[in-house]
Design a protein around this motif. Sequence first.
Motif, PDB file in Angstrom:
ATOM      1  N   SER A 170      55.771   8.583  43.272  1.00 57.70           N
ATOM      2  CA  SER A 170      55.580   9.967  42.832  1.00 57.70           C
ATOM      3  C   SER A 170      54.262  10.558  43.334  1.00 57.70           C
ATOM      4  CB  SER A 170      55.659  10.058  41.305  1.00 57.70           C
ATOM      5  OG  SER A 170      54.637   9.301  40.687  1.00 57.70           O
ATOM      6  N   TRP A 171      53.264   9.710  43.666  1.00 58.90           N
ATOM      7  CA  TRP A 171      52.027  10.230  44.256  1.00 58.90           C
ATOM      8  C   TRP A 171      52.332  10.951  45.564  1.00 58.90           C
ATOM      9  CZ3 TRP A 171      48.667   5.142  44.147  1.00 58.90           C
ATOM     10  CH2 TRP A 171      48.486   4.751  42.817  1.00 58.90           C
TER      11      TRP A 171
ATOM     12  N   THR B  21      54.422  14.130  44.961  1.00 59.09           N
ATOM     13  CA  THR B  21      53.603  15.200  44.382  1.00 59.09           C
ATOM     14  C   THR B  21      52.753  15.872  45.447  1.00 59.09           C
ATOM     15  OG1 THR B  21      53.517  14.012  42.271  1.00 59.09           O
ATOM     16  CG2 THR B  21      51.897  15.756  42.602  1.00 59.09           C
TER      17      THR B  21
ATOM     18  N   TYR C  86      46.767  15.329  43.865  1.00 57.29           N
ATOM     19  CA  TYR C  86      47.640  14.874  44.948  1.00 57.29           C
ATOM     20  C   TYR C  86      48.103  16.004  45.876  1.00 57.29           C
ATOM     21  CZ  TYR C  86      47.760  10.623  42.166  1.00 57.29           C
ATOM     22  OH  TYR C  86      47.394   9.496  41.471  1.00 57.29           O
ATOM     23  N   HIS C  87      48.340  17.174  45.316  1.00 54.36           N
ATOM     24  CA  HIS C  87      48.858  18.288  46.119  1.00 54.36           C
ATOM     25  C   HIS C  87      47.754  19.207  46.628  1.00 54.36           C
ATOM     26  CE1 HIS C  87      51.739  21.315  47.499  1.00 54.36           C
ATOM     27  NE2 HIS C  87      51.003  22.218  46.888  1.00 54.36           N
TER      28      HIS C  87
ATOM     29  N   ALA D   8      48.325  17.489  39.533  1.00 54.65           N
ATOM     30  CA  ALA D   8      48.907  18.181  40.684  1.00 54.65           C
ATOM     31  C   ALA D   8      47.843  18.479  41.731  1.00 54.65           C
ATOM     32  CB  ALA D   8      49.580  19.474  40.230  1.00 54.65           C
TER      33      ALA D   8
ATOM     34  N   PRO E 186      54.193  19.782  43.883  1.00 56.20           N
ATOM     35  CA  PRO E 186      53.260  19.627  42.756  1.00 56.20           C
ATOM     36  C   PRO E 186      53.938  19.452  41.411  1.00 56.20           C
ATOM     37  CG  PRO E 186      53.277  21.905  43.567  1.00 56.20           C
ATOM     38  CD  PRO E 186      54.010  21.075  44.577  1.00 56.20           C
TER      39      PRO E 186
ATOM     40  N   PHE F 266      56.132  17.495  40.676  1.00 56.76           N
ATOM     41  CA  PHE F 266      56.407  16.072  40.466  1.00 56.76           C
ATOM     42  C   PHE F 266      55.260  15.373  39.752  1.00 56.76           C
ATOM     43  CE2 PHE F 266      58.859  12.271  41.708  1.00 56.76           C
ATOM     44  CZ  PHE F 266      60.128  12.831  41.729  1.00 56.76           C
ATOM     45  N   ALA F 267      54.191  16.112  39.458  1.00 56.77           N
ATOM     46  CA  ALA F 267      53.071  15.541  38.713  1.00 56.77           C
ATOM     47  C   ALA F 267      53.528  15.043  37.351  1.00 56.77           C
ATOM     48  CB  ALA F 267      51.959  16.584  38.550  1.00 56.77           C
TER      49      ALA F 267
END
Length: 243
Positions: free
Chosen positions: A198-199, A202, A59-60, A56, A206, A208-209
Amino acid sequence: MNKHCTRFSDISTSEKILNTVFLLTITLGYIVALMNTYYSHQGRDGKRGLSIDDIAIMYHGSYNQSRLETAINGIMEPNLKFKTDKEIISKWIHKGAEETTYQTEIAPILNRDCAICHTPTINASLPDLSNYKGVKEVTHSGGAPLPSLVRVSHIHLFGIAFILYFIGRIFLLCDINIYVKRVAVVIPFIAMLLDVLSWFITKALPEFAYVVVISGTLMGLSMGMQIIISIYQMWLPVPQKLS
């Protein structure tokens, strides 16, 4: 006119050897890729090992640390020659990350310990820590920037798609149910597309990690299944069946 479907029993030993060494090399490459994923993502939450929080944050972003702080407190910490340099960098960030102080205090640290890898000419997928502009971009708490995600995703899609195609072409020579075969060759492509998508999700959500992990795992398992069955049937043929 119907043509006989080619199976592993129809190809030469030389072709079997070529297919086998290719599949084994891909397997080794995938294992190394997993190791790279572990070492490049783990520790971002300040704890040892790879966790959902690390994904998370990747990417977030972190809620309480900048991207650079997350790195020097996690994956990049072993690269720092002096552990006290973490405090120097953190203080600089919290004081506004001014360029004057960067040139006198921060640049010498990063040039010594980080720029050897974090330079566009060496690794374009990593943040550029060789100049003030690049370092300034990682002094905020956001995750991976959109341009970096686009760059990495297009490389990922092109590269992995070719690998999945050749693995699938070999797997099609297996003597198994035709419907199972059709589903099996499609699953890793769907998993790959879901993984990359999903990257980006996310980055905004977050939570969606979890999908990043699940889709990546699904792609790996489906690839592994095709490789194992293909090698098995190449050298230990099963009775001929219509499929």
